[in-house]
Design a protein around this motif. Structure first.
Motif, PDB file in Angstrom:
ATOM      1  N   ASP A  74       0.842  -1.198   0.014  1.00  6.20           N
ATOM      2  CA  ASP A  74       0.054   0.065   0.185  1.00  6.20           C
ATOM      3  C   ASP A  74       0.764   1.283   0.003  1.00  6.20           C
ATOM      4  OD1 ASP A  74      -2.396  -1.469   0.022  1.00  6.20           O
ATOM      5  OD2 ASP A  74      -2.208  -1.488   2.281  1.00  6.20           O
ATOM      6  N   ILE A  75       2.286   1.186   0.287  1.00  2.21           N
ATOM      7  CA  ILE A  75       3.193   2.244   0.386  1.00  2.21           C
ATOM      8  C   ILE A  75       3.920   2.592  -1.001  1.00  2.21           C
ATOM      9  CG2 ILE A  75       5.075   2.959   1.354  1.00  2.21           C
ATOM     10  CD1 ILE A  75       2.726   2.983   3.255  1.00  2.21           C
ATOM     11  N   ASP A  76       3.790   3.702  -1.254  1.00  2.00           N
ATOM     12  CA  ASP A  76       4.413   4.315  -2.499  1.00  2.00           C
ATOM     13  C   ASP A  76       5.950   4.577  -2.392  1.00  2.00           C
ATOM     14  OD1 ASP A  76       1.716   4.239  -4.114  1.00  2.00           O
ATOM     15  OD2 ASP A  76       1.419   5.773  -2.740  1.00  2.00           O
ATOM     16  N   VAL A  77       6.293   4.992  -1.248  1.00  2.00           N
ATOM     17  CA  VAL A  77       7.933   5.369  -1.227  1.00  2.00           C
ATOM     18  C   VAL A  77       8.244   5.230   0.436  1.00  2.00           C
ATOM     19  CG1 VAL A  77       7.346   7.939  -0.859  1.00  2.00           C
ATOM     20  CG2 VAL A  77       9.399   7.266  -1.304  1.00  2.00           C
ATOM     21  N   ILE A  78       9.538   4.782   0.502  1.00  2.00           N
ATOM     22  CA  ILE A  78      10.045   4.588   1.886  1.00  2.00           C
ATOM     23  C   ILE A  78      11.153   5.765   1.901  1.00  2.00           C
ATOM     24  CG2 ILE A  78      11.358   3.382   3.263  1.00  2.00           C
ATOM     25  CD1 ILE A  78      10.243   0.891   2.144  1.00  2.00           C
ATOM     26  N   VAL A  79      11.218   6.670   2.761  1.00  2.00           N
ATOM     27  CA  VAL A  79      12.141   7.764   2.971  1.00  2.00           C
ATOM     28  C   VAL A  79      12.736   7.386   4.499  1.00  2.00           C
ATOM     29  CG1 VAL A  79      13.004  10.015   3.041  1.00  2.00           C
ATOM     30  CG2 VAL A  79      10.901   9.508   1.655  1.00  2.00           C
ATOM     31  N   LEU A  80      14.060   7.019   4.244  1.00  2.00           N
ATOM     32  CA  LEU A  80      14.681   6.412   5.531  1.00  2.00           C
ATOM     33  C   LEU A  80      15.830   7.451   5.859  1.00  2.00           C
ATOM     34  CD1 LEU A  80      15.519   4.382   7.947  1.00  2.00           C
ATOM     35  CD2 LEU A  80      16.567   3.087   5.961  1.00  2.00           C
ATOM     36  N   ALA A  81      15.607   8.151   7.005  1.00  2.97           N
ATOM     37  CA  ALA A  81      16.722   8.846   7.600  1.00  2.97           C
ATOM     38  C   ALA A  81      17.762   8.198   8.205  1.00  2.97           C
ATOM     39  CB  ALA A  81      16.135  10.140   8.394  1.00  2.97           C
ATOM     40  N   THR A  82      19.073   8.113   7.974  1.00  5.17           N
ATOM     41  CA  THR A  82      20.031   7.453   8.838  1.00  5.17           C
ATOM     42  C   THR A  82      21.475   7.720   8.465  1.00  5.17           C
ATOM     43  OG1 THR A  82      20.971   5.368   9.505  1.00  5.17           O
ATOM     44  CG2 THR A  82      20.530   5.565   7.379  1.00  5.17           C
ATOM     45  N   SER A  83      22.384   7.805   9.355  1.00  4.30           N
ATOM     46  CA  SER A  83      23.802   8.166   9.344  1.00  4.30           C
ATOM     47  C   SER A  83      24.735   6.932   9.091  1.00  4.30           C
ATOM     48  CB  SER A  83      24.457   9.207  10.164  1.00  4.30           C
ATOM     49  OG  SER A  83      23.759  10.484  10.010  1.00  4.30           O
ATOM     50  N   THR A  84      23.992   5.803   9.594  1.00  4.73           N
ATOM     51  CA  THR A  84      24.504   4.504   9.930  1.00  4.73           C
ATOM     52  C   THR A  84      23.767   3.410   9.181  1.00  4.73           C
ATOM     53  OG1 THR A  84      23.101   4.244  11.815  1.00  4.73           O
ATOM     54  CG2 THR A  84      25.157   5.214  12.330  1.00  4.73           C
TER      55      THR A  84
END
Length: 323
Positions: A74-84
């Motif tokens: 059902d999701i169109d996009v994943i935006v993942l915030a990470t520095s690791t």
């Protein structure tokens, strides 16, 4: 009518291992009292051996999807915030996509250190408003314990691991501040301040490196810039601190959180605080706090929230949203 990116679900995940302040007394010259007094931190979670950032992110994403009553496709996009991220490439977001069993859409990482989730939330909002996505999974996930110099007592006691996630969905609003969803954002960076908070390694240097921080300088910039960015985001939609139900800040240091609240003229009773239990989880700290705050019964539908964060870069920003 106006399109808004509305929160449909929230979730988080913390590694099983809990590390109390007392454990650091065995490796560096410090004490539980010293850590509590200077940071407000009492404990934090560390990822298990072999447990990666994407592993934590998948668990948080699953919780958010379940809360929203949605399936991965059902999701169109994943935006993942990470520095690791797990690897130099591919992105950790694509690993989450695969781990969830999501067979469509697109996924990518955002790197703005502790401000990462604010940047990711703003990015996902823009994708929804532009029509490129209807539903977005926005995640903050970190394994900062892998970047610590265990001989540096000024930094190694401050950070922890974890992940939090939100599901955003396009919805129609009336174009007023009474609408649910993201109302405004304010993003900033200043590369001239790089040396006060950075990791002294990287791919092109051929090393992983360790986190380095000038604590007093970070504190000074944080107190000044966090309140300013929150006011800027509120000003964009004609609101003020008096209108805010909850500040959900980056959970770095209780003294920074308190000083920012004073500058915004918001009492601490209207600030979601989790730093005592999680430490500084960088890009994961705001979604973790949102999930915990909702679970505690603090954050309720219709509440006006301000999230704000500052991290290495320097990068800082805020988002105003109605839950």
């Amino acid at each position: 009518m106006t399109t808004r990116a509305v929160v449909r679900g929230v979730g988080h995940y913390l590694p099983e291992r809990i590390v109390p302040n007392a454990e650091f007394e065995q490796i560096v010259e410090t004490s539980d009292e010293w850590i509590r007094t200077r940071s407000g931190i009492e404990r934090r979670h560390f990822a298990a051996e072999g447990q990666t950032t994407s592993d934590l992110a998948i668990r948080a994403a699953q919780a958010a999807l379940a809360d929203a009553g949605l399936e991965p496709d059902d999701i169109d996009v994943i935006v993942l915030a990470t520095s690791t991220a797990d690897l130099t490439f591919p992105s950790a977001a694509t690993m989450v996509q695969a781990g969830l069993g999501m067979t469509r859409g697109f996924a990518f990482d955002v790197q703005a250190v502790c401000a990462g989730f604010v940047f990711a939330l703003s990015t996902a909002n823009a994708l929804i408003l532009s029509g490129q996505a209807k539903r977005a999974l926005v995640i903050g996930a970190e394994t900062f314990s892998r970047l610590m110099d265990w001989t540096d007592r000024s930094t190694c006691v401050l950070f922890g691991d974890g992940a939090g996630a939100l599901v955003l969905e396009a919805a129609e609003g009336m174009g007023t501040t009474d609408d649910r969803g993201i109302l405004s954002a304010d993003l900033n960076s200043d590369g001239r301040q790089r040396d006060i908070l950075y990791v002294d390694g990287g791919v092109s240097k051929g090393t992983v490196g360790h986190l380095r921080m000038q604590g007093k300088e970070v504190f000074r910039h944080a107190v000044e810039k966090l309140a300013a960015t929150a006011h800027a985001a509120l000003d964009k939609v004609g609101l003020s601190g008096e209108d805010v139900d909850w500040i959900v800040p980056h959970q770095a240091n209780i003294r920074i959180i308190e000083a920012t609240a004073r500058r915004m003229q918001v009492p601490m009773e209207r600030v979601v605080v989790t730093v005592q239990d999680h430490g500084n989880t960088s890009a994961a700290s705001i979604p973790l706090a949102l999930s915990v705050g909702r679970a505690r019964g603090q954050i309720k539908e219709g509440d006006l929230l301000v999230t704000e964060a500052i991290g290495g870069g320097l990068a800082w920003g805020s988002v105003v949203l109605r839950w």
